[in-house]
Design a protein around this motif. Sequence first.
Motif, short mmCIF file in Angstrom:
data_model
loop_
_atom_site.label_atom_id
_atom_site.label_comp_id
_atom_site.label_asym_id
_atom_site.label_seq_id
_atom_site.Cartn_x
_atom_site.Cartn_y
_atom_site.Cartn_z
N PHE A 57 27.96 78.21 17.03
CA PHE A 57 27.45 78.90 18.23
C PHE A 57 25.94 79.11 18.13
N LEU A 58 25.47 79.46 16.95
CA LEU A 58 24.04 79.73 16.79
C LEU A 58 23.19 78.47 16.70
N TYR A 59 23.68 77.45 15.97
CA TYR A 59 22.87 76.27 15.69
C TYR A 59 23.38 74.98 16.32
N GLY A 60 24.50 75.02 17.02
CA GLY A 60 25.08 73.83 17.62
C GLY A 60 24.33 73.42 18.88
N PRO A 61 24.94 72.54 19.66
CA PRO A 61 24.29 72.13 20.92
C PRO A 61 24.02 73.34 21.81
N ASN A 62 22.82 73.42 22.30
CA ASN A 62 22.35 74.55 23.13
C ASN A 62 22.43 75.88 22.39
N GLY A 63 22.37 75.86 21.07
CA GLY A 63 22.42 77.07 20.29
C GLY A 63 21.13 77.87 20.38
N PHE A 65 19.37 79.29 18.01
CA PHE A 65 18.38 79.01 16.97
C PHE A 65 18.21 77.51 16.70
N ARG A 66 18.76 76.66 17.56
CA ARG A 66 18.67 75.20 17.37
C ARG A 66 17.24 74.75 17.61
N ASP A 67 16.79 73.85 16.75
CA ASP A 67 15.45 73.29 16.86
C ASP A 67 15.41 72.31 18.04
N LYS A 68 14.55 72.56 19.00
CA LYS A 68 14.46 71.71 20.20
C LYS A 68 13.94 70.32 19.85
N ARG A 72 15.01 66.43 21.35
CA ARG A 72 14.03 65.49 21.87
C ARG A 72 14.12 64.16 21.14
N GLU A 73 14.25 64.20 19.82
CA GLU A 73 14.37 62.97 19.04
C GLU A 73 15.63 62.20 19.42
N TYR A 74 16.72 62.91 19.62
CA TYR A 74 17.97 62.25 20.01
C TYR A 74 17.81 61.55 21.35
N GLU A 75 17.20 62.22 22.30
CA GLU A 75 17.02 61.62 23.63
C GLU A 75 16.12 60.39 23.56
N GLU A 76 15.07 60.43 22.73
CA GLU A 76 14.20 59.25 22.57
C GLU A 76 14.98 58.08 21.97
N MET A 77 15.79 58.35 20.96
CA MET A 77 16.59 57.28 20.34
C MET A 77 17.60 56.71 21.34
N ARG A 78 18.20 57.56 22.14
CA ARG A 78 19.17 57.11 23.13
C ARG A 78 18.51 56.22 24.17
N GLN A 79 17.34 56.63 24.65
CA GLN A 79 16.63 55.82 25.64
C GLN A 79 16.22 54.46 25.06
N LYS A 80 15.81 54.47 23.82
CA LYS A 80 15.42 53.22 23.15
C LYS A 80 16.63 52.28 23.00
N GLU A 81 17.77 52.85 22.64
CA GLU A 81 18.98 52.04 22.49
C GLU A 81 19.44 51.50 23.84
N LEU A 82 19.36 52.30 24.89
CA LEU A 82 19.73 51.82 26.22
C LEU A 82 18.80 50.70 26.70
#
Length: 106
Positions: A57-63, A65-68, A72-82
């Motif tokens: 709950f604290l650190y998961g998706p949309n948590g 204390f999750r590092d934003k 951002r890195e995940y979205e960049e990798m996804r766009q690159k793969e697409l």
Amino acid sequence: MDVQNIGQAAKQIASNATSDWFMWPFSRGYGEGFWPTAAKFLFVAAIFAGICLFLRFLYGPNGKFRDKELDREYEEMRQKELQHLEDKYRSGEITKEQYEWRKERT
């Protein structure tokens, strides 16, 4: 009431206890029977599960204390793969069905 009297009172209470569930889950070991032992393991498993859910709950998706930066890195990798997938489709390396299937999975 001093420490000695408390110790004597605890011994008297323990000697009068006839149930296997006395002082559960902090009894002397695993010799009291199957159900109290199984309940101890389930109790510990429930505590660990609660801790894991709390951390998710604290650190998961949309948590909170999750590092934003991770998102951002995940979205960049996804766009690159697409983009790479689209390039393979346009060059004819994969069929339309393969393209759509891989795009849904990405």
